[in-house]
Design a protein around this motif. Sequence first.
Motif, PDB file in Angstrom:
ATOM      1  N   UNK A  82       0.814  -1.213   0.000  1.00 57.90           N
ATOM      2  CA  UNK A  82       0.000   0.000   0.000  1.00 57.90           C
ATOM      3  C   UNK A  82       0.850   1.267   0.000  1.00 57.90           C
ATOM      4  N   UNK A  83       0.535   2.186  -0.936  1.00 57.53           N
ATOM      5  CA  UNK A  83       1.162   3.510  -0.956  1.00 57.53           C
ATOM      6  C   UNK A  83       0.137   4.600  -0.698  1.00 57.53           C
ATOM      7  N   UNK A  84      -1.136   4.267  -0.832  1.00 58.76           N
ATOM      8  CA  UNK A  84      -2.190   5.255  -0.662  1.00 58.76           C
ATOM      9  C   UNK A  84      -2.550   5.987  -1.937  1.00 58.76           C
ATOM     10  N   UNK A  85      -1.935   5.620  -3.032  1.00 60.00           N
ATOM     11  CA  UNK A  85      -2.190   6.266  -4.317  1.00 60.00           C
ATOM     12  C   UNK A  85      -3.011   5.358  -5.224  1.00 60.00           C
ATOM     13  N   UNK A  86      -3.661   5.967  -6.216  1.00 61.13           N
ATOM     14  CA  UNK A  86      -4.396   5.194  -7.209  1.00 61.13           C
ATOM     15  C   UNK A  86      -3.405   4.290  -7.931  1.00 61.13           C
ATOM     16  N   UNK A  87      -3.767   3.024  -8.139  1.00 59.98           N
ATOM     17  CA  UNK A  87      -2.890   2.096  -8.845  1.00 59.98           C
ATOM     18  C   UNK A  87      -2.123   1.169  -7.929  1.00 59.98           C
ATOM     19  N   UNK A  88      -2.468   1.152  -6.637  1.00 60.19           N
ATOM     20  CA  UNK A  88      -1.787   0.250  -5.701  1.00 60.19           C
ATOM     21  C   UNK A  88      -2.047  -1.210  -6.021  1.00 60.19           C
ATOM     22  N   UNK A  89      -3.206  -1.538  -6.574  1.00 66.20           N
ATOM     23  CA  UNK A  89      -3.482  -2.913  -6.972  1.00 66.20           C
ATOM     24  C   UNK A  89      -4.731  -3.486  -6.339  1.00 66.20           C
ATOM     25  N   UNK A  90      -4.857  -4.805  -6.446  1.00 68.46           N
ATOM     26  CA  UNK A  90      -6.029  -5.529  -5.951  1.00 68.46           C
ATOM     27  C   UNK A  90      -5.587  -6.855  -5.362  1.00 68.46           C
ATOM     28  N   UNK A  91      -6.435  -7.395  -4.466  1.00 75.18           N
ATOM     29  CA  UNK A  91      -6.236  -8.731  -3.907  1.00 75.18           C
ATOM     30  C   UNK A  91      -7.508  -9.521  -4.176  1.00 75.18           C
ATOM     31  N   UNK A  92      -7.367 -10.742  -4.654  1.00 73.77           N
ATOM     32  CA  UNK A  92      -8.493 -11.621  -4.923  1.00 73.77           C
ATOM     33  C   UNK A  92      -8.310 -12.920  -4.144  1.00 73.77           C
ATOM     34  N   UNK A  93      -9.392 -13.417  -3.559  1.00 74.69           N
ATOM     35  CA  UNK A  93      -9.359 -14.672  -2.812  1.00 74.69           C
ATOM     36  C   UNK A  93     -10.399 -15.607  -3.424  1.00 74.69           C
ATOM     37  N   UNK A  94      -9.989 -16.841  -3.730  1.00 73.59           N
ATOM     38  CA  UNK A  94     -10.922 -17.818  -4.285  1.00 73.59           C
ATOM     39  C   UNK A  94     -10.693 -19.174  -3.625  1.00 73.59           C
ATOM     40  N   UNK A  95     -11.698 -20.010  -3.719  1.00 77.67           N
ATOM     41  CA  UNK A  95     -11.639 -21.341  -3.124  1.00 77.67           C
ATOM     42  C   UNK A  95     -10.903 -22.294  -4.072  1.00 77.67           C
ATOM     43  N   UNK A  96     -10.079 -23.176  -3.499  1.00 77.51           N
ATOM     44  CA  UNK A  96      -9.355 -24.181  -4.280  1.00 77.51           C
ATOM     45  C   UNK A  96      -9.970 -25.541  -3.963  1.00 77.51           C
ATOM     46  N   UNK A  97     -10.465 -26.197  -4.968  1.00 81.08           N
ATOM     47  CA  UNK A  97     -11.102 -27.506  -4.804  1.00 81.08           C
ATOM     48  C   UNK A  97     -10.102 -28.599  -4.447  1.00 81.08           C
ATOM     49  N   UNK A  98      -8.981 -28.612  -5.161  1.00 81.05           N
ATOM     50  CA  UNK A  98      -8.030 -29.700  -4.989  1.00 81.05           C
ATOM     51  C   UNK A  98      -6.640 -29.235  -5.405  1.00 81.05           C
ATOM     52  N   UNK A  99      -5.633 -29.775  -4.731  1.00 81.51           N
ATOM     53  CA  UNK A  99      -4.240 -29.532  -5.104  1.00 81.51           C
ATOM     54  C   UNK A  99      -3.510 -30.870  -5.076  1.00 81.51           C
ATOM     55  N   UNK A 100      -2.606 -31.067  -6.028  1.00 80.44           N
ATOM     56  CA  UNK A 100      -1.837 -32.304  -6.102  1.00 80.44           C
ATOM     57  C   UNK A 100      -0.379 -31.950  -6.354  1.00 80.44           C
ATOM     58  N   UNK A 101       0.519 -32.469  -5.524  1.00 78.77           N
ATOM     59  CA  UNK A 101       1.954 -32.297  -5.759  1.00 78.77           C
ATOM     60  C   UNK A 101       2.356 -33.357  -6.778  1.00 78.77           C
TER      61      UNK A 101
END
Length: 112
Positions: A82-101
């Motif tokens: 965060x800088x407090x200026x326009x253009x700092x960005x976005x954060x998105x959170x989503x659910x993960x069904x499955x992960x495989x190594x």
Amino acid sequence: MKKVECIIRPIKIDNVKVALEEVGVIGMTVTDVRGYGKQRGRTEKYRGNTYVVNLLPRVKIEVVVQDELAEDVVQAMISASQTGEVGDGKVFVSHVEQAVRIRTGERDEAAV
């Protein structure tokens, strides 16, 4: 599990990396991307000519974490970028069904 993605200014990548390590994130995927939001780009001068640069360079960071860690990761990303200026960005959170190594075949939280 949750996938947390943030799109931030490239100059903030090291700050976010350190902040994520402090909350216990082991690995991440980082991609160079381009885009624009409310700032709609910027104007630049090159050899006396004015150009409008619509797609600005950004960095996309992706991490997959346990549900309990997701909010800490989001807060770490926000505070570190965060800088407090326009253009700092976005954060998105989503659910993960499955992960495989791939190497071991471990699944879900063991694979993260």
